[in-house]
Design an enzyme around this catalytic site. Structure first.
Site, mmCIF file in Angstrom:
data_model
loop_
_atom_site.group_PDB
_atom_site.id
_atom_site.type_symbol
_atom_site.label_atom_id
_atom_site.label_comp_id
_atom_site.label_asym_id
_atom_site.label_seq_id
_atom_site.Cartn_x
_atom_site.Cartn_y
_atom_site.Cartn_z
ATOM 1 N N ASP A 56 69.669 45.665 22.548
ATOM 2 C CA ASP A 56 68.905 45.829 23.663
ATOM 3 C C ASP A 56 67.447 46.353 23.165
ATOM 4 O O ASP A 56 67.194 46.629 21.898
ATOM 5 C CB ASP A 56 69.449 47.195 24.497
ATOM 6 C CG ASP A 56 70.506 46.683 25.314
ATOM 7 O OD1 ASP A 56 70.869 45.708 25.568
ATOM 8 O OD2 ASP A 56 71.423 47.835 25.513
ATOM 9 N N TYR A 110 78.416 50.652 16.167
ATOM 10 C CA TYR A 110 77.167 51.099 16.753
ATOM 11 C C TYR A 110 77.149 52.808 16.351
ATOM 12 O O TYR A 110 78.284 53.244 16.382
ATOM 13 C CB TYR A 110 76.831 51.100 18.020
ATOM 14 C CG TYR A 110 76.242 49.432 18.456
ATOM 15 C CD1 TYR A 110 75.046 49.184 18.431
ATOM 16 C CD2 TYR A 110 77.352 48.450 18.717
ATOM 17 C CE1 TYR A 110 74.669 47.948 18.888
ATOM 18 C CE2 TYR A 110 77.011 47.395 19.303
ATOM 19 C CZ TYR A 110 75.652 46.954 19.168
ATOM 20 O OH TYR A 110 75.549 45.516 19.423
#
Length: 279
Positions: A56, A110
């Site tokens: 993102d 992540y």
């Protein structure tokens, strides 16, 4: 030309995400511009091109992986000659002709650096309630496993996912590691946001069960994504594939990112002086 895969690290705070978009700066557009400057690319995108994932806007990466048909001379250090300082290629490997950087990844990781002081006295005035580590770890356990995450992503299909969340305390921060075979859009940030709300006592653990329910969450109960800047794509695994680190490119990357760390530490001290001085 044979296909090659490259490991790419980038500071995503200055980009509108990884994937190409019209009229805004993205990491992928910048990578393609570098390939054009190197006269490797003369079309819309490289032949056989794919990337491990789409981060993102504001999200950084250590192990983003891209693959395409590449000339043998294109090493990470050659790639870096046309890349800006906030994007660095640092490792590469030859891959089979059928390799696909998206579909062949078996695991993605992540890491979220969550500001989460345990004592209200350590929290700045604008920060949310302090976090209880036991509640936070229980929330991470409840959020792990196979679930339909349609209430935790803007995606409207392929929403069954199997994340695993783990967290370790580092001073005022919780280092949250989230792993899965693949992720829906904004899922990691919404998982972290929900775990923090439960850990801080702003939501009950029942909110997790409600988020995994088949019924949509009404707007006032929705889970907003955590800010993107503390999130990093830290690992992408491919079975049987070993990347060769380009030592010169890796040293360049370490030097450039270390300079950014010093710059931001200095900026934090200046901001702290301003915050302390306004009375």
């Amino acid at each position: 030309m044979p296909p090659r895969a490259f490991r790419i690290a980038y500071d995503g705070t200055g980009y509108y995400g990884f994937q190409r978009q019209p009229d805004v700066a993205t990491v992928e557009d910048t990578v393609f511009d570098a390939l054009r400057a190197l006269e490797v690319l003369d079309a819309d995108k490289p032949v056989g091109y794919a990337a491990a994932g789409r981060t993102d806007a504001g999200v950084s990466a250590l192990a983003q992986t891209i693959a395409f048909e590449s000339p043998e001379w294109l090493s990470p250090r050659a790639f870096n000659a046309e890349l800006p300082a906030d994007i660095r290629a640092w490792a590469a490997t030859d891959v089979p002709a059928a390799f696909h950087a998206t579909h062949d990844a078996s695991r993605r990781e992540y890491t979220y650096h969550l500001y989460a002081p345990t004592d209200a006295g350590d929290s700045i005035e604008t920060e949310a309630e302090p976090v209880d580590d036991d509640r936070f770890h229980a929330a991470c356990a409840a959020l792990s496993g196979t679930h339909d995450v349609h209430n935790l992503t803007p995606d409207d299909h392929n929403t069954e996912r199997s994340p695993t969340l783990e967290a370790t305390r580092d001073g005022d921060y919780l280092i949250v590691t989230v792993t899965a075979g693949g992720f829906a859009r904004e899922l990691v940030r919404r998982l972290v946001s929900l775990a923090r709300a439960v850990g801080a006592g702003m939501d009950s653990p029942a909110k997790i069960d409600r988020a995994f329910d088949s019924e949509p969450l009404p707007g006032h109960e929705g889970v907003a994504p955590a800010p993107p800047e503390p999130l990093v794509l830290t690992a992408v695994d491919y079975p049987g594939l070993e990347f060769d680190t380009d030592e010169e490119a890796a040293a360049s990357a370490r030097e450039l990112f270390e300079a950014r760390r010093i710059e931001r530490r200095t900026g934090a001290r200046v901001a702290g002086r301003l915050a302390d001085g306004v009375r």
